[in-house]
Enzyme design. Structure first.
Site, PDB file in Angstrom:
ATOM      1  N   TYR A  71       0.866  -1.183   0.000  1.00 56.61           N
ATOM      2  CA  TYR A  71       0.000   0.000   0.000  1.00 56.61           C
ATOM      3  C   TYR A  71       0.898   1.225   0.000  1.00 56.61           C
ATOM      4  CZ  TYR A  71      -4.041  -2.898   1.451  1.00 56.61           C
ATOM      5  OH  TYR A  71      -5.045  -3.818   1.535  1.00 56.61           O
ATOM      6  N   GLY A 222     -19.822  -1.258  -2.938  1.00 59.36           N
ATOM      7  CA  GLY A 222     -20.768  -1.907  -3.824  1.00 59.36           C
ATOM      8  C   GLY A 222     -20.042  -2.397  -5.066  1.00 59.36           C
ATOM      9  N   THR A 223     -20.571  -2.083  -6.230  1.00 60.30           N
ATOM     10  CA  THR A 223     -19.901  -2.489  -7.460  1.00 60.30           C
ATOM     11  C   THR A 223     -18.791  -1.523  -7.836  1.00 60.30           C
ATOM     12  OG1 THR A 223     -21.556  -1.300  -8.761  1.00 60.30           O
ATOM     13  CG2 THR A 223     -21.943  -3.649  -8.361  1.00 60.30           C
TER      14      THR A 223
END
Length: 302
Positions: A71, A222-223
């Site tokens: 990261y 979500g998507t």
């Protein structure tokens, strides 16, 4: 939801091996840059703001932080931000990290690490975090191939005292079976949320029966995945959020926590206001009819 400050303790606790964590944690992936994670040309985050978010998370009772040496952006490393913000670390703080994929200094993802490279990644995490051991190390994989050799290398480091507990990330049920034959597994990190991987429902329940924490990632988006909390808008989610005086992201987090007492949340953000909202989601209790609506949404399109 009320305006009073809600801490991570409201979410309840779970045991990662012998380590007790609040079920609302914090994911460090978004600390290093603004905009879509790992996108070309992304702007590095403000260092002071990122450090402030980490310190505020601990003030709000977060004692489980998820990170990784891969990261990083051009000017920021999540591990080093954590070290600067929180070292010397509170006694109850649990830092989980991941190894497996690598990234070149340019940010390009590299193929799976070999066992020897995994050992190097563990030592790099130790150096960046300023630790003499790592609380939890998750082996992150891509694909369905055997993980025995790679997980075995981490199990050797656990026996040597460099790692306290082991987990898995982005895996299938057979990987857990394979890993548990080598060493104990305390957690599984997989992409999961409302409408995301409903085929993992039974996998989630199996982890609970085995005493393994299930830790969803991208559950807020979500998507939208890496794009953050700006994924597909669903009226059902927003209607439930309005009924509680909450946000849609809080409903998505609360839904995952309702999936079982072994489910942990690690929402990430570089925004202090979003941090407060994410932590407060641990106190959001959804009614049975609301859960039924979300369950239907979860399985929509199967």
């Amino acid at each position: 939801m009320t305006k009073e400050t809600i801490t991570a303790a409201a979410s309840g606790t779970w045991q990662l091996g012998d380590l007790t964590v609040n079920r609302i944690g914090f994911g460090a992936m978004r600390l290093t840059q603004n905009g879509e994670v790992f996108a070309d040309g992304a702007v590095p985050s403000d260092r002071g703001r990122a450090i402030g978010v980490l310190r505020r998370a601990v003030e709000l009772g977060v004692n489980h932080i998820d990170t990784a040496a891969f990261y990083f952006s051009r000017l920021r490393s999540a591990n080093e931000l954590i070290n600067q913000a929180l070292g010397p670390y509170p006694d109850d703080l649990v830092i989980s990290t991941k190894v497996g994929p690598g990234r070149a200094p340019s940010g390009e993802f590299l193929p799976h690490a070999t066992p020897e490279q995994l050992r190097g990644q563990v030592h790099e995490n130790l150096r960046q975090l300023g630790r003499d051991h790592l609380d939890v190390v998750n082996l992150r994989i891509i694909g369905t191939d055997s993980i025995a050799e790679r997980f075995g290398a981490l199990a050797d480091l656990r026996e040597a005292g460099l790692i306290r507990h082991l987990g898995l990330s982005n895996v299938h049920p057979h990987h857990v079976t394979e890993a548990r034959a080598i060493a104990p597994v305390v957690c599984v990190q997989n992409r999961y949320g409302i409408g995301i991987r409903p085929d993992h429902d039974e996998f989630l329940r199996t982890c609970g029966r085995q005493g393994i924490a299930f830790v969803p990632f991208y559950s807020i988006a979500g998507t939208g995945a890496q794009a953050g909390a700006n994924g597909e808008r669903r009226d059902e989610v927003h209607a439930i959020a309005r009924a509680h005086g909450a946000g849609a992201a809080q409903v998505r987090i609360a839904w995952t926590l309702h999936r079982g007492p072994h489910v942990l949340a690690i929402p990430g953000t570089g925004d202090p206001d979003h941090l407060t909202q994410n932590v407060a989601a641990g106190a959001l209790r959804l009614a049975e009819d609301e859960l039924a609506v979300l369950e239907a949404l979860h399985h929509e399109g199967e």
